[in-house]
Design a protein around this motif. Sequence first.
Motif, PDB file in Angstrom:
ATOM      1  N   CYS A   1       2.506  -0.268  -5.594  1.00  0.00           N
ATOM      2  CA  CYS A   1       0.475  -0.931  -5.493  1.00  0.00           C
ATOM      3  C   CYS A   1       0.378  -0.159  -6.448  1.00  0.00           C
ATOM      4  CB  CYS A   1       0.970   0.050  -4.300  1.00  0.00           C
ATOM      5  SG  CYS A   1      -0.911   0.066  -4.061  1.00  0.00           S
TER       6      CYS A   1
ATOM      7  N   GLY B   1       0.471  -1.231  -0.035  1.00  0.00           N
ATOM      8  CA  GLY B   1       0.117   0.496  -0.605  1.00  0.00           C
ATOM      9  C   GLY B   1       0.941   0.861  -0.012  1.00  0.00           C
TER      10      GLY B   1
ATOM     11  N   ALA C   1      -2.436  -3.330   1.114  1.00  0.00           N
ATOM     12  CA  ALA C   1      -3.626  -2.925  -0.079  1.00  0.00           C
ATOM     13  C   ALA C   1      -5.249  -3.255   0.875  1.00  0.00           C
ATOM     14  CB  ALA C   1      -3.285  -3.523  -0.990  1.00  0.00           C
TER      15      ALA C   1
END
Length: 119
Positions: free
Chosen positions: A18, A11, A43
Amino acid sequence: MRSLLVKVTCGADDPERCNQAFTVAAAAVASGAEVSLWLTGEAAWFAVPGRAEEFSLPLATPLADLLGAVLAGGRVTLCTQCAERRGLSAEGIRDGITIAGAAAFTEAALGDGVQALVY
């Protein structure tokens, strides 16, 4: 055309990787491919309303737009264990995102004509 299965494990901790995962998934949707995007690890937070909108990477398409494109034309799944580790449940995630575990991911990855990518 083969189906595309994208698993994103990072993330804000790795923004370029990401964003690349979301970009590839959205581009595949735009090209007409059947796309399944799996949110795992960090994520997983992007399943929470507002989190994708907070993500920022200079010169990149906003993550919220990419996620919206995949939700509109593909499937988005949140990893069961990743959700549980973060205290997330079906009631607290974006509409259109489902929660499923490793067995469902494995079944999807082993399907005929599926290309799986992990970011």
